[in-house]
Scaffold this motif. Sequence first.
Motif, PDB file in Angstrom:
ATOM      1  N   ALA A  75       0.871  -1.332  -0.133  1.00  0.00           N
ATOM      2  CA  ALA A  75      -0.040   0.261   0.182  1.00  0.00           C
ATOM      3  C   ALA A  75       0.750   1.145  -0.090  1.00  0.00           C
ATOM      4  O   ALA A  75       1.736   1.282   0.862  1.00  0.00           O
ATOM      5  CB  ALA A  75      -1.025  -0.063   1.153  1.00  0.00           C
ATOM      6  N   LYS A  76       0.877   2.097  -0.913  1.00  0.00           N
ATOM      7  CA  LYS A  76       1.717   3.309  -1.194  1.00  0.00           C
ATOM      8  C   LYS A  76       0.956   4.460  -0.625  1.00  0.00           C
ATOM      9  O   LYS A  76      -0.237   4.709  -0.121  1.00  0.00           O
ATOM     10  CB  LYS A  76       1.641   3.314  -2.587  1.00  0.00           C
ATOM     11  N   ALA A  77       1.733   5.471  -0.261  1.00  0.00           N
ATOM     12  CA  ALA A  77       1.123   6.824   0.330  1.00  0.00           C
ATOM     13  C   ALA A  77       0.018   7.565  -0.402  1.00  0.00           C
ATOM     14  O   ALA A  77      -0.911   8.052   0.064  1.00  0.00           O
ATOM     15  CB  ALA A  77       2.273   7.762   0.334  1.00  0.00           C
ATOM     16  N   ASP A  78      -0.154   7.017  -1.705  1.00  0.00           N
ATOM     17  CA  ASP A  78      -1.338   7.845  -2.432  1.00  0.00           C
ATOM     18  C   ASP A  78      -2.716   7.177  -2.080  1.00  0.00           C
ATOM     19  O   ASP A  78      -3.720   7.572  -2.396  1.00  0.00           O
ATOM     20  CB  ASP A  78      -1.169   7.759  -3.996  1.00  0.00           C
TER      21      ASP A  78
ATOM     22  N   HIS B 216       3.418  14.064  17.170  1.00  0.00           N
ATOM     23  CA  HIS B 216       2.558  14.919  16.670  1.00  0.00           C
ATOM     24  C   HIS B 216       2.871  15.335  14.888  1.00  0.00           C
ATOM     25  O   HIS B 216       2.916  16.295  14.722  1.00  0.00           O
ATOM     26  CB  HIS B 216       2.486  16.112  17.583  1.00  0.00           C
ATOM     27  N   ILE B 217       3.240  14.305  14.378  1.00  0.00           N
ATOM     28  CA  ILE B 217       3.564  14.244  13.022  1.00  0.00           C
ATOM     29  C   ILE B 217       2.359  14.323  12.058  1.00  0.00           C
ATOM     30  O   ILE B 217       1.539  13.724  12.530  1.00  0.00           O
ATOM     31  CB  ILE B 217       4.341  12.985  12.524  1.00  0.00           C
ATOM     32  N   GLY B 218       2.146  15.259  11.222  1.00  0.00           N
ATOM     33  CA  GLY B 218       0.996  15.606  10.397  1.00  0.00           C
ATOM     34  C   GLY B 218       1.022  14.369   9.097  1.00  0.00           C
ATOM     35  O   GLY B 218       1.447  14.659   8.040  1.00  0.00           O
TER      36      GLY B 218
ATOM     37  N   LEU C  23       0.646  13.073   1.243  1.00  0.00           N
ATOM     38  CA  LEU C  23       0.338  13.482  -0.126  1.00  0.00           C
ATOM     39  C   LEU C  23       1.831  13.915  -0.861  1.00  0.00           C
ATOM     40  O   LEU C  23       2.030  13.628  -1.818  1.00  0.00           O
ATOM     41  CB  LEU C  23      -0.359  14.842   0.022  1.00  0.00           C
ATOM     42  N   ASP C  24       2.708  14.468  -0.021  1.00  0.00           N
ATOM     43  CA  ASP C  24       3.935  14.749  -0.448  1.00  0.00           C
ATOM     44  C   ASP C  24       4.713  13.600  -0.772  1.00  0.00           C
ATOM     45  O   ASP C  24       5.462  13.754  -1.879  1.00  0.00           O
ATOM     46  CB  ASP C  24       4.586  15.545   0.707  1.00  0.00           C
TER      47      ASP C  24
ATOM     48  N   MET D 230       6.475  12.756  -4.449  1.00  0.00           N
ATOM     49  CA  MET D 230       7.627  12.407  -4.518  1.00  0.00           C
ATOM     50  C   MET D 230       8.065  11.069  -5.444  1.00  0.00           C
ATOM     51  O   MET D 230       8.991  11.405  -6.514  1.00  0.00           O
ATOM     52  CB  MET D 230       8.494  12.392  -3.106  1.00  0.00           C
ATOM     53  N   PHE D 231       7.186  10.231  -5.299  1.00  0.00           N
ATOM     54  CA  PHE D 231       7.607   8.758  -5.761  1.00  0.00           C
ATOM     55  C   PHE D 231       6.504   8.591  -6.927  1.00  0.00           C
ATOM     56  O   PHE D 231       6.375   7.864  -7.622  1.00  0.00           O
ATOM     57  CB  PHE D 231       7.380   7.919  -4.895  1.00  0.00           C
ATOM     58  N   GLU D 232       5.844   9.579  -7.619  1.00  0.00           N
ATOM     59  CA  GLU D 232       5.004   9.549  -8.840  1.00  0.00           C
ATOM     60  C   GLU D 232       6.025   8.962  -9.727  1.00  0.00           C
ATOM     61  O   GLU D 232       6.999   9.575 -10.001  1.00  0.00           O
ATOM     62  CB  GLU D 232       4.415  10.879  -9.238  1.00  0.00           C
ATOM     63  N   THR D 233       5.335   8.118 -10.515  1.00  0.00           N
ATOM     64  CA  THR D 233       6.049   7.507 -11.782  1.00  0.00           C
ATOM     65  C   THR D 233       5.720   8.172 -13.014  1.00  0.00           C
ATOM     66  O   THR D 233       4.531   8.405 -13.087  1.00  0.00           O
ATOM     67  CB  THR D 233       5.928   6.025 -11.868  1.00  0.00           C
ATOM     68  N   GLU D 234       6.537   8.184 -13.995  1.00  0.00           N
ATOM     69  CA  GLU D 234       6.032   8.744 -15.307  1.00  0.00           C
ATOM     70  C   GLU D 234       4.965   8.034 -15.968  1.00  0.00           C
ATOM     71  O   GLU D 234       4.904   6.773 -15.950  1.00  0.00           O
ATOM     72  CB  GLU D 234       7.550   8.901 -16.249  1.00  0.00           C
TER      73      GLU D 234
END
Length: 83
Positions: A48-51, A66-68, A74-75, A79-83
């Motif tokens: 399962a990926k961040a998206d 207390h990490i957002g 989303l960030d 960052m890891f979006e593939t072409e």
Amino acid sequence: MSLLKCTQCSYCLPCPAGILIPEVLAICSEAEREGPEKVREKYRRLEAKADECIRCGRCEKVCPQHIGISALMLDIAEMFETE
């Protein structure tokens, strides 16, 4: 986007979307140090990926650091979006 505050305590688990949040954050921290291309394969192998984050906020309510996390997901996905 420094993730060094994550202590890998795993209080954020289980994630309703099945994301292994500490692992995703560790890969992202590694990407910050070494560059995304060096860890892209590790990220690609995650089940399962961040998206896939549904931004329910459960993880943020229990995170002792207390990490957002929702915003970070989303960030990280970007960052890891593939072409």
